[in-house]
Design a protein around this motif. Structure first.
Motif, PDB file in Angstrom:
ATOM      1  N   ALA A 187       0.824  -1.209   0.000  1.00 33.09           N
ATOM      2  CA  ALA A 187       0.000   0.000   0.000  1.00 33.09           C
ATOM      3  C   ALA A 187       0.858   1.259   0.000  1.00 33.09           C
ATOM      4  CB  ALA A 187      -0.935  -0.006   1.209  1.00 33.09           C
ATOM      5  N   GLU A 188       1.997   1.205   0.658  1.00 32.93           N
ATOM      6  CA  GLU A 188       2.852   2.390   0.774  1.00 32.93           C
ATOM      7  C   GLU A 188       3.763   2.573  -0.435  1.00 32.93           C
ATOM      8  OE1 GLU A 188       6.159   4.381   3.803  1.00 32.93           O
ATOM      9  OE2 GLU A 188       5.150   2.504   4.341  1.00 32.93           O
ATOM     10  N   HIS A 189       4.260   1.475  -1.016  1.00 27.84           N
ATOM     11  CA  HIS A 189       5.363   1.600  -1.969  1.00 27.84           C
ATOM     12  C   HIS A 189       5.075   1.114  -3.388  1.00 27.84           C
ATOM     13  CE1 HIS A 189       8.470   2.726   0.968  1.00 27.84           C
ATOM     14  NE2 HIS A 189       7.929   1.848   1.796  1.00 27.84           N
ATOM     15  N   ALA A 190       4.099   0.254  -3.609  1.00 28.08           N
ATOM     16  CA  ALA A 190       4.025  -0.479  -4.874  1.00 28.08           C
ATOM     17  C   ALA A 190       3.172   0.210  -5.932  1.00 28.08           C
ATOM     18  CB  ALA A 190       3.488  -1.887  -4.634  1.00 28.08           C
ATOM     19  N   ASP A 191       3.579   0.019  -7.187  1.00 26.64           N
ATOM     20  CA  ASP A 191       2.742   0.362  -8.332  1.00 26.64           C
ATOM     21  C   ASP A 191       1.900  -0.839  -8.754  1.00 26.64           C
ATOM     22  OD1 ASP A 191       3.976   3.051  -8.887  1.00 26.64           O
ATOM     23  OD2 ASP A 191       5.748   1.780  -9.127  1.00 26.64           O
ATOM     24  N   ARG A 192       2.451  -2.032  -8.510  1.00 29.90           N
ATOM     25  CA  ARG A 192       1.714  -3.277  -8.749  1.00 29.90           C
ATOM     26  C   ARG A 192       1.832  -4.150  -7.510  1.00 29.90           C
ATOM     27  NH1 ARG A 192       0.888  -4.040 -14.382  1.00 29.90           N
ATOM     28  NH2 ARG A 192       2.529  -3.214 -15.757  1.00 29.90           N
ATOM     29  N   TRP A 193       0.793  -4.950  -7.280  1.00 32.21           N
ATOM     30  CA  TRP A 193       0.866  -5.991  -6.265  1.00 32.21           C
ATOM     31  C   TRP A 193       0.663  -7.331  -6.952  1.00 32.21           C
ATOM     32  CZ3 TRP A 193      -3.961  -8.506  -4.468  1.00 32.21           C
ATOM     33  CH2 TRP A 193      -3.695  -9.604  -3.630  1.00 32.21           C
ATOM     34  N   ALA A 208      -9.188  -7.375  -1.373  1.00 30.39           N
ATOM     35  CA  ALA A 208     -10.027  -6.485  -0.567  1.00 30.39           C
ATOM     36  C   ALA A 208      -9.253  -5.926   0.623  1.00 30.39           C
ATOM     37  CB  ALA A 208     -11.271  -7.238  -0.089  1.00 30.39           C
ATOM     38  N   THR A 209      -8.384  -6.763   1.210  1.00 32.62           N
ATOM     39  CA  THR A 209      -7.552  -6.284   2.317  1.00 32.62           C
ATOM     40  C   THR A 209      -6.619  -5.173   1.860  1.00 32.62           C
ATOM     41  OG1 THR A 209      -7.641  -8.427   3.438  1.00 32.62           O
ATOM     42  CG2 THR A 209      -5.814  -6.973   4.019  1.00 32.62           C
ATOM     43  N   LEU A 210      -6.042  -5.330   0.677  1.00 33.90           N
ATOM     44  CA  LEU A 210      -5.161  -4.279   0.151  1.00 33.90           C
ATOM     45  C   LEU A 210      -5.945  -2.986  -0.076  1.00 33.90           C
ATOM     46  CD1 LEU A 210      -2.498  -3.232  -0.911  1.00 33.90           C
ATOM     47  CD2 LEU A 210      -3.016  -4.314  -3.120  1.00 33.90           C
ATOM     48  N   ASP A 211      -7.158  -3.086  -0.585  1.00 32.30           N
ATOM     49  CA  ASP A 211      -7.989  -1.897  -0.740  1.00 32.30           C
ATOM     50  C   ASP A 211      -8.116  -1.158   0.595  1.00 32.30           C
ATOM     51  OD1 ASP A 211      -8.440  -2.393  -3.413  1.00 32.30           O
ATOM     52  OD2 ASP A 211     -10.446  -3.230  -3.127  1.00 32.30           O
ATOM     53  N   ARG A 212      -8.421  -1.910   1.645  1.00 36.13           N
ATOM     54  CA  ARG A 212      -8.621  -1.298   2.966  1.00 36.13           C
ATOM     55  C   ARG A 212      -7.336  -0.645   3.467  1.00 36.13           C
ATOM     56  NH1 ARG A 212      -7.331  -3.297   7.739  1.00 36.13           N
ATOM     57  NH2 ARG A 212      -7.185  -5.465   7.021  1.00 36.13           N
ATOM     58  N   LEU A 213      -6.199  -1.326   3.286  1.00 31.83           N
ATOM     59  CA  LEU A 213      -4.932  -0.784   3.769  1.00 31.83           C
ATOM     60  C   LEU A 213      -4.533   0.479   3.006  1.00 31.83           C
ATOM     61  CD1 LEU A 213      -3.008  -4.155   4.194  1.00 31.83           C
ATOM     62  CD2 LEU A 213      -3.911  -2.700   6.015  1.00 31.83           C
ATOM     63  N   GLU A 216      -6.612   3.283   4.406  1.00 30.66           N
ATOM     64  CA  GLU A 216      -6.181   3.691   5.738  1.00 30.66           C
ATOM     65  C   GLU A 216      -5.058   4.728   5.699  1.00 30.66           C
ATOM     66  OE1 GLU A 216      -5.136   0.202   7.937  1.00 30.66           O
ATOM     67  OE2 GLU A 216      -7.224  -0.428   8.231  1.00 30.66           O
ATOM     68  N   ILE A 217      -4.219   4.691   4.655  1.00 32.74           N
ATOM     69  CA  ILE A 217      -3.127   5.664   4.567  1.00 32.74           C
ATOM     70  C   ILE A 217      -3.445   6.780   3.571  1.00 32.74           C
ATOM     71  CG2 ILE A 217      -1.397   3.962   5.248  1.00 32.74           C
ATOM     72  CD1 ILE A 217      -0.497   3.863   2.307  1.00 32.74           C
ATOM     73  N   GLY A 218      -4.698   6.820   3.094  1.00 32.80           N
ATOM     74  CA  GLY A 218      -5.116   7.890   2.205  1.00 32.80           C
ATOM     75  C   GLY A 218      -4.694   7.717   0.761  1.00 32.80           C
ATOM     76  N   ARG A 219      -4.416   6.479   0.348  1.00 38.62           N
ATOM     77  CA  ARG A 219      -4.039   6.224  -1.036  1.00 38.62           C
ATOM     78  C   ARG A 219      -5.222   5.632  -1.790  1.00 38.62           C
ATOM     79  NH1 ARG A 219       0.894   2.436  -3.498  1.00 38.62           N
ATOM     80  NH2 ARG A 219       0.753   3.311  -5.614  1.00 38.62           N
ATOM     81  N   ASP A 220      -5.402   6.055  -3.026  1.00 39.05           N
ATOM     82  CA  ASP A 220      -6.451   5.500  -3.871  1.00 39.05           C
ATOM     83  C   ASP A 220      -6.071   4.063  -4.235  1.00 39.05           C
ATOM     84  OD1 ASP A 220      -8.305   4.794  -5.783  1.00 39.05           O
ATOM     85  OD2 ASP A 220      -7.932   6.514  -7.094  1.00 39.05           O
ATOM     86  N   PRO A 221      -6.873   3.054  -3.856  1.00 35.67           N
ATOM     87  CA  PRO A 221      -6.523   1.669  -4.186  1.00 35.67           C
ATOM     88  C   PRO A 221      -6.359   1.430  -5.680  1.00 35.67           C
ATOM     89  CG  PRO A 221      -8.285   1.724  -2.560  1.00 35.67           C
ATOM     90  CD  PRO A 221      -8.101   3.136  -3.032  1.00 35.67           C
TER      91      PRO A 221
END
Length: 286
Positions: A187-193, A208-213, A216-221
């Motif tokens: 969530a903090e660093h990646a362009d792709r997961w 879905a967990t990645l979306d939530r994370l 939480e840090i204000g990044r558009d999933p």
């Protein structure tokens, strides 16, 4: 994806050069292990980044990478230098894949650490080190002046990378893994997961967990492309197509097709004609 184990260099080169001329295939990937994970435990396995550089020099179009680099194998500043070199060799085609390294519950993967004199820390250490590595590598690729870094896991003095990668501002970063603590780094660093295999249901749940994370840090999933590795069945291609459809429906737009060795003659063309083209109505460019 061609795992560089239990194969010869010429086998991998043949598949990559064939794929390089097939527009439906956009990326090609290796893995990062030092010993086989299957078959003869004493069989051949090529070092991923060395092989990637050789393949980069023999291809022209494919975007390419290691899915995923074990952060346990190489210090991050050295990895930044290696990857910048491969980006130059490829003419700016590198996709930088990285992860925390092998899980502690995979004995065949863990043995390679003892065999090569590499430390094998617990999962918390591995993920913490990965987060710092992503910060260090990004800074080395982009900052114009040397810097010091004093983290919990890495200490650098006068760190600098020259030449920089060809791609500006930097190569895309792909992080592989599925544990929640790893997804926080995504969530903090990646362009792709990348979801490294497993069931589609599990992948969707992790998605879905990645979306939530991210939220939480204000990044558009939506800023993180979702990627998944799926094995190709040469005998039952309809099963592979069914799994791909489910992955696409589950939000994964970057499908990595794992080819089993030995590679049949013309396998890249077969994949395009038999696996990819029949799904063209469901595939869109992200």
């Amino acid at each position: 994806m061609t795992a560089p184990a239990q194969v010869a260099y010429d086998d991998v080169l043949r598949v990559w050069r064939e794929a390089d001329g097939i527009p439906q295939i956009e990326h090609a990937w290796l893995f990062d292990h030092l010993m086989p994970l299957g078959g003869d435990p004493n069989g051949p396995t090529f070092e991923g980044w060395t092989l990637l550089s050789a393949l980069a020099a023999r291809t022209e179009r494919l975007r390419l990478g290691v899915m995923v680099t074990s952060n346990r194998f190489r210090p991050p500043a050295m990895l930044a230098k290696i990857s910048a070199t491969v980006d130059a060799v490829s003419g700016g085609r590198l996709e930088f894949g990285i992860g925390a390294g092998s899980r502690t519950d995979v004995p065949l993967a863990r043995r390679e650490y003892a065999a090569h004199g590499l430390p094998f820390h617990d999962a918390a250490h591995a993920v913490g080190s990965l987060a710092e590595a992503c910060t260090i590598i990004r800074r080395l690729w982009t900052e114009a002046s040397p810097f010091d870094f004093h983290g919990e896991y890495h200490q650098l003095t006068g760190a600098f990378c020259s030449p920089k990668p060809v791609q500006h501002p930097r190569p895309p970063i792909l992080i592989g893994g599925q544990a929640t603590r790893t997804l926080r780094v995504v969530a903090e660093h990646a362009d792709r997961w990348n979801m490294p295999g497993g069931s589609i249901d599990k992948a969707i749940e992790r998605n879905a967990t990645l979306d939530r994370l991210c939220e939480e840090i204000g990044r558009d999933p939506a800023e993180v492309t979702r990627s998944i590795v799926l094995p190709v069945s040469y005998d039952h291609p309809q099963h592979t197509r069914h799994t791909i459809r489910a992955a696409l429906d589950g939000g994964f737009s970057h499908i990595v097709l794992g080819l089993g060795a030995p590679y049949p003659t013309g396998v890249a063309r077969w994949v395009a004609d038999t696996i990819i083209d029949p799904l063209s109505d469901k595939i869109t460019t992200p």
